[in-house]
Design an enzyme around this catalytic site. Structure first.
Site, PDB file in Angstrom:
ATOM      1  N   ASP A  51       0.837  -1.198   0.000  1.00 45.42           N
ATOM      2  CA  ASP A  51       0.000   0.000   0.000  1.00 45.42           C
ATOM      3  C   ASP A  51       0.876   1.253   0.000  1.00 45.42           C
ATOM      4  OD1 ASP A  51      -2.671   1.425   0.548  1.00 45.42           O
ATOM      5  OD2 ASP A  51      -1.471   2.046   2.258  1.00 45.42           O
ATOM      6  N   GLU A 123      -2.182  -5.651  -3.419  1.00 47.01           N
ATOM      7  CA  GLU A 123      -1.221  -4.798  -2.718  1.00 47.01           C
ATOM      8  C   GLU A 123      -0.099  -5.634  -2.104  1.00 47.01           C
ATOM      9  OE1 GLU A 123      -3.403  -0.767  -1.301  1.00 47.01           O
ATOM     10  OE2 GLU A 123      -3.860  -2.538  -0.091  1.00 47.01           O
TER      11      GLU A 123
END
Length: 236
Positions: A51, A123
């Protein structure tokens, strides 16, 4: 599983030096719990790292490619590119759901297509690539699978506003949303929503929250209205 990992690596265009990192990125908490794996064997820490890498790379890309865009608009555009529905869409492009290791219960209740799961795994894959090869291959992956078709992804993020504007301009009725179905266990609800003009349904969507279901319904309504407009032009 080794054969599957090679297939996924071919699909994403990156060959891991340490394939265990990719396996780690694909390990959902439900699988780790079911198999009694050691602590931190699931992909949540890699998701955290991915992320952060995604935010840096996307911010750099937007800063360089949109030199006349103010900070507020850059933030909104970045948000549209890194939100759960968009990343789930990107994950679908590489069929990531079929490679995720899930517990039997999660698998049986549709976990492979659940946007929250596939976006998190996406992610985590970014985080794994970063750890394995550094920022350059991670950036290449993000540019190839996330930072493309930006106008389409921006439309998805802003679709409720865009649809509202179109309905106000073209129709004499009110745009409303209605959740017509709710299924799944409490920790993994799936909602179905429709967008309506008056009593006419113009779009339908499914999501892991009411908001996401409505967003998808609005996007599908926009696509439908766009196709109708194109058909009208061809008739003329």
């Amino acid at each position: 599983m080794e054969h599957d990992l090679n297939k996924l690596m071919d699909s994403i265009g990156y060959q891991f030096n340490d394939a265990d990192l990719l396996l780690h990125a694909l390990t959902h908490s439900s699988y780790a719990n079911e198999k009694n794996l050691k602590p931190f064997s699931d992909n949540e820490r890699l998701e955290f790292l991915g992320d952060a890498v995604l935010e840096v790379v996307s911010s750099d890309f937007l800063y360089r490619n949109y030199p006349d865009m103010p900070e507020g608009d850059l933030s909104k555009l970045r948000a549209s590119l890194v939100c759960e529905p968009t990343l789930a869409f990107c994950a679908k492009d590489i069929d990531l759901g079929s490679f995720i290791l899930l517990g039997r219960g999660e698998d049986a209740t549709g976990g492979r297509t659940r946007k929250s799961i596939t976006s998190d795994a996406f992610e985590a894959v970014i985080g794994a690539i970063y750890l394995d090869g550094g920022i350059e291959p991670a950036s290449t992956f993000i540019r190839r699978f996330v930072l493309t078709d930006i106008e389409h992804k921006k439309l998805y993020h802003d679709c409720k506003t865009a649809l509202q504007e179109i309905v106000q301009a073209k129709h004499n009725s009110t745009l409303t949303y209605e959740v017509i179905d709710e299924s799944g266990p409490d920790h993994a609800k799936v909602y179905t929503a429709v967008a309506k003009v008056g009593e006419k349904i113009i779009g339908k969507g499914i999501g892991s929250s009411k908001k996401h279901a409505e967003q998808e319904a609005a996007f599908n309504a926009l696509v439908s209205l766009h196709e109708e407009d194109k058909a009208d032009v061809l008739k003329d």
